[in-house]
Design a protein around this motif. Structure first.
Motif, PDB file in Angstrom:
ATOM      1  N   ASP A 180       0.828  -1.206   0.000  1.00 42.48           N
ATOM      2  CA  ASP A 180       0.000   0.000   0.000  1.00 42.48           C
ATOM      3  C   ASP A 180       0.866   1.261   0.000  1.00 42.48           C
ATOM      4  N   THR A 181       1.945   1.233   0.764  1.00 44.12           N
ATOM      5  CA  THR A 181       2.849   2.375   0.841  1.00 44.12           C
ATOM      6  C   THR A 181       3.548   2.610  -0.496  1.00 44.12           C
ATOM      7  N   VAL A 182       4.033   1.539  -1.102  1.00 44.55           N
ATOM      8  CA  VAL A 182       4.714   1.669  -2.389  1.00 44.55           C
ATOM      9  C   VAL A 182       3.753   2.189  -3.455  1.00 44.55           C
ATOM     10  N   ARG A 183       2.553   1.671  -3.474  1.00 45.05           N
ATOM     11  CA  ARG A 183       1.578   2.101  -4.482  1.00 45.05           C
ATOM     12  C   ARG A 183       1.303   3.602  -4.414  1.00 45.05           C
ATOM     13  N   LEU A 184       1.362   4.167  -3.233  1.00 39.39           N
ATOM     14  CA  LEU A 184       1.152   5.610  -3.090  1.00 39.39           C
ATOM     15  C   LEU A 184       2.321   6.421  -3.643  1.00 39.39           C
ATOM     16  N   LEU A 243       3.772  -2.908 -10.026  1.00 38.44           N
ATOM     17  CA  LEU A 243       4.317  -3.547  -8.827  1.00 38.44           C
ATOM     18  C   LEU A 243       3.807  -4.977  -8.809  1.00 38.44           C
ATOM     19  N   ALA A 244       4.732  -5.941  -8.729  1.00 40.16           N
ATOM     20  CA  ALA A 244       4.345  -7.355  -8.753  1.00 40.16           C
ATOM     21  C   ALA A 244       5.123  -8.127  -7.689  1.00 40.16           C
ATOM     22  N   ASP A 269       8.779 -12.368   0.196  1.00 43.24           N
ATOM     23  CA  ASP A 269       8.692 -10.942   0.518  1.00 43.24           C
ATOM     24  C   ASP A 269       9.444 -10.094  -0.510  1.00 43.24           C
ATOM     25  N   GLU A 270       9.583 -10.631  -1.715  1.00 44.38           N
ATOM     26  CA  GLU A 270      10.278  -9.907  -2.772  1.00 44.38           C
ATOM     27  C   GLU A 270       9.280  -9.412  -3.813  1.00 44.38           C
ATOM     28  N   PHE A 271       9.522  -8.190  -4.264  1.00 44.71           N
ATOM     29  CA  PHE A 271       8.657  -7.563  -5.256  1.00 44.71           C
ATOM     30  C   PHE A 271       9.502  -6.998  -6.382  1.00 44.71           C
ATOM     31  N   ILE A 272       8.874  -6.880  -7.531  1.00 40.27           N
ATOM     32  CA  ILE A 272       9.484  -6.207  -8.669  1.00 40.27           C
ATOM     33  C   ILE A 272       8.645  -4.979  -8.960  1.00 40.27           C
ATOM     34  N   LEU A 273       9.322  -3.881  -9.161  1.00 39.77           N
ATOM     35  CA  LEU A 273       8.652  -2.636  -9.507  1.00 39.77           C
ATOM     36  C   LEU A 273       9.187  -2.191 -10.858  1.00 39.77           C
ATOM     37  N   LEU A 274       8.306  -2.111 -11.831  1.00 40.79           N
ATOM     38  CA  LEU A 274       8.668  -1.660 -13.164  1.00 40.79           C
ATOM     39  C   LEU A 274       8.296  -0.190 -13.283  1.00 40.79           C
ATOM     40  N   LEU A 275       9.321   0.640 -13.363  1.00 42.33           N
ATOM     41  CA  LEU A 275       9.123   2.080 -13.519  1.00 42.33           C
ATOM     42  C   LEU A 275       9.306   2.393 -15.005  1.00 42.33           C
TER      43      LEU A 275
END
Length: 123
Positions: free
Chosen positions: A11-15, A23-24, A29-35
């Protein structure tokens, strides 16, 4: 509790990301964020901003210090293949984790939570 913490981080990252970023969950507890269309500098700044916001998170009235380690890879300068980009991002994440421990003064043989600072296979 672990699921609630993961959701709080998500939720924090999405903001902190743009609507067209992705965000996937990658595993555990690992995520990938495609910017999308972000420069390397913009990615670095986003990761620092996200780390700062996560460190300010509270889960109800439970006292805790929450932190995340981040790494990034920039296409195409860090690689062309997904596997290569993931490898670079993972290496930078591990460097970030070590740096955060140094800044906390936790690299004295133990981090006070997990026992000896012995890197796991996953970093």
């Amino acid at each position: 509790m672990g699921d609630r913490l993961l959701q709080l981080v998500v939720d924090t990252v999405r903001l902190e990301i743009r609507e067209h970023d992705v965000l996937a969950r990658y595993g555990g507890d690992e995520f990938i964020l495609l910017l999308r269309r972000a420069s390397q500098k913009a990615a670095e700044m986003a990761m620092e901003r996200i780390q700062g916001k996560v460190s300010q998170c509270q889960l109800g009235t439970i006292p805790m210090t929450l932190g995340i380690s981040v790494g990034y890879a920039h296409y195409p300068s860090d690689g062309m293949a997904v596997e290569q980009l993931l490898f670079v991002a993972d290496q930078r994440m591990y460097q970030n984790k070590v740096q955060r421990r140094i800044e906390r003064g936790a690299l004295n043989g133990t981090d006070g939570i997990n026992g000896p600072n012995i890197p796991s296979e996953n970093g």
